[in-house]
Design an enzyme around this catalytic site. Structure first.
Site, PDB file in Angstrom:
ATOM      1  N   HIS A 115     -22.161   6.959 -12.930  1.00 16.02           N
ATOM      2  CA  HIS A 115     -22.226   8.312 -12.365  1.00 16.02           C
ATOM      3  C   HIS A 115     -23.549   8.989 -12.732  1.00 16.02           C
ATOM      4  O   HIS A 115     -23.618   9.668 -13.756  1.00 16.02           O
ATOM      5  CB  HIS A 115     -21.065   9.163 -12.897  1.00 16.02           C
ATOM      6  CG  HIS A 115     -19.742   8.807 -12.305  1.00 16.02           C
ATOM      7  ND1 HIS A 115     -19.127   9.560 -11.324  1.00 16.02           N
ATOM      8  CD2 HIS A 115     -18.917   7.764 -12.531  1.00 16.02           C
ATOM      9  CE1 HIS A 115     -17.983   9.010 -10.982  1.00 16.02           C
ATOM     10  NE2 HIS A 115     -17.824   7.911 -11.717  1.00 16.02           N
ATOM     11  N   CYS A 165     -20.281   4.827  -7.790  1.00 17.34           N
ATOM     12  CA  CYS A 165     -18.977   4.355  -8.235  1.00 17.34           C
ATOM     13  C   CYS A 165     -18.067   4.047  -7.030  1.00 17.34           C
ATOM     14  O   CYS A 165     -18.337   3.094  -6.310  1.00 17.34           O
ATOM     15  CB  CYS A 165     -18.376   5.349  -9.222  1.00 17.34           C
ATOM     16  SG  CYS A 165     -17.197   4.562 -10.318  1.00 17.34           S
ATOM     17  N   GLU A 198     -24.768  11.564 -11.623  1.00 19.16           N
ATOM     18  CA  GLU A 198     -24.614  13.039 -11.583  1.00 19.16           C
ATOM     19  C   GLU A 198     -24.031  13.579 -12.883  1.00 19.16           C
ATOM     20  O   GLU A 198     -23.845  14.778 -13.024  1.00 19.16           O
ATOM     21  CB  GLU A 198     -23.761  13.446 -10.364  1.00 19.16           C
ATOM     22  CG  GLU A 198     -22.252  13.350 -10.528  1.00 19.16           C
ATOM     23  CD  GLU A 198     -21.689  11.927 -10.495  1.00 19.16           C
ATOM     24  OE1 GLU A 198     -22.474  10.948 -10.506  1.00 19.16           O
ATOM     25  OE2 GLU A 198     -20.451  11.791 -10.493  1.00 19.16           O
TER      26      GLU A 198
HETATM   27  N1  GLN Z   1     -11.928   2.669  -9.847  1.00 21.84           N
HETATM   28  C1  GLN Z   1     -12.266   3.495  -8.733  1.00 21.84           C
HETATM   29  C2  GLN Z   1     -12.077   2.749  -7.421  1.00 21.84           C
HETATM   30  O1  GLN Z   1     -11.799   1.603  -7.404  1.00 21.84           O
HETATM   31  C3  GLN Z   1     -13.671   4.028  -8.828  1.00 21.84           C
HETATM   32  C4  GLN Z   1     -13.779   4.959 -10.004  1.00 21.84           C
HETATM   33  C5  GLN Z   1     -14.848   6.015  -9.865  1.00 21.84           C
HETATM   34  O2  GLN Z   1     -15.348   6.295  -8.782  1.00 21.84           O
HETATM   35  N2  GLN Z   1     -15.155   6.666 -10.964  1.00 21.84           N
HETATM   36  O3  GLN Z   1     -12.210   3.325  -6.399  1.00 21.84           O
END
Ligand code: GLN
Length: 187
Positions: free
Chosen positions: A171, A80, A173
């Site tokens: 994610h 992410c 995890e």
């Molecule tokens: N929207 C977040 C970003 O731009 C990422 C979100 C996440 O890691 N769950 O950094």
């Protein structure tokens, strides 16, 4: 061996648990330290960059002087916000946000919308089936020739690998499966 989880901000503890589970399955014994400063990067075989807020992560990494040295860690798994950090290009551009530029990909932040648009979806990946948990997830819009796509969902790329760099926009995890963590260890 030492496989760390970057612990400046974001979803750290589940990654430590999943890495340990993956290691146990694979019969690997290694330390899994939480990495908070420059000296802890020393001698790592790999590091996970967790989800969180990529703008904050980038600022904290820079403040700690870790942005450059992170590039010397042999294997990196970004999830992410961590995937955003690994990208060569981020859109839209936010003032001061830096990335490592290690995976030839263009990533758009919050590609599915705001927090309310967070969702779960079963994913069919080249590593097997996994429940994808997308939390304000980025979208991988374009990838270079050296990048292998591991999974797509609704026309968007959601997992890639390039050499020893692995990235997912979801994610793993939180998925109940350690398959991506195992893959990371195998790279
Ligand atoms: N929207 C977040 C970003 O731009 C990422 C979100 C996440 O890691 N769950 O950094």
């Amino acid at each position: 061996m030492r496989y760390g989880v970057l612990a400046l901000q974001g979803a750290v503890s589940e990654h430590v648990i999943y890495l340990k589970k993956a290691m146990e399955k694979m019969g690997i014994s290694a330390d899994v330290p939480e990495i908070r400063d420059l000296k802890e990067l020393d001698g790592l075989d790999g590091i996970i960059l967790p989800g969180g807020e990529s703008t904050t992560l980038s600022l904290l990494l820079e403040k700690e002087g870790m942005l450059g040295p992170l590039r010397n860690v042999p294997k990196i798994f970004g999830t992410c916000a961590g995937a955003i950090l690994l990208a060569k290009e981020i859109v839209p551009v936010v003032d001061g946000q830096k990335c490592l530029g290690l995976i030839e990909m263009k990533v758009s932040r919050n590609a599915y919308g705001r927090q309310l648009e967070s969702f779960e979806a079963p994913l069919d990946t080249t590593l097997g089936k996994i429940e994808g948990v997308f939390i304000r997830a980025p979208g991988i819009e374009e990838v270079g020739a050296a990048v292998e796509v591991l999974a797509e969902h609704n026309g968007k790329i959601v997992a890639v690998v390039q050499g020893k760099y692995l990235a997912t926009t979801f994610h793993p995890e939180l998925s109940g499966s350690t398959v991506f963590h195992e893959h990371f260890l195998k790279l």
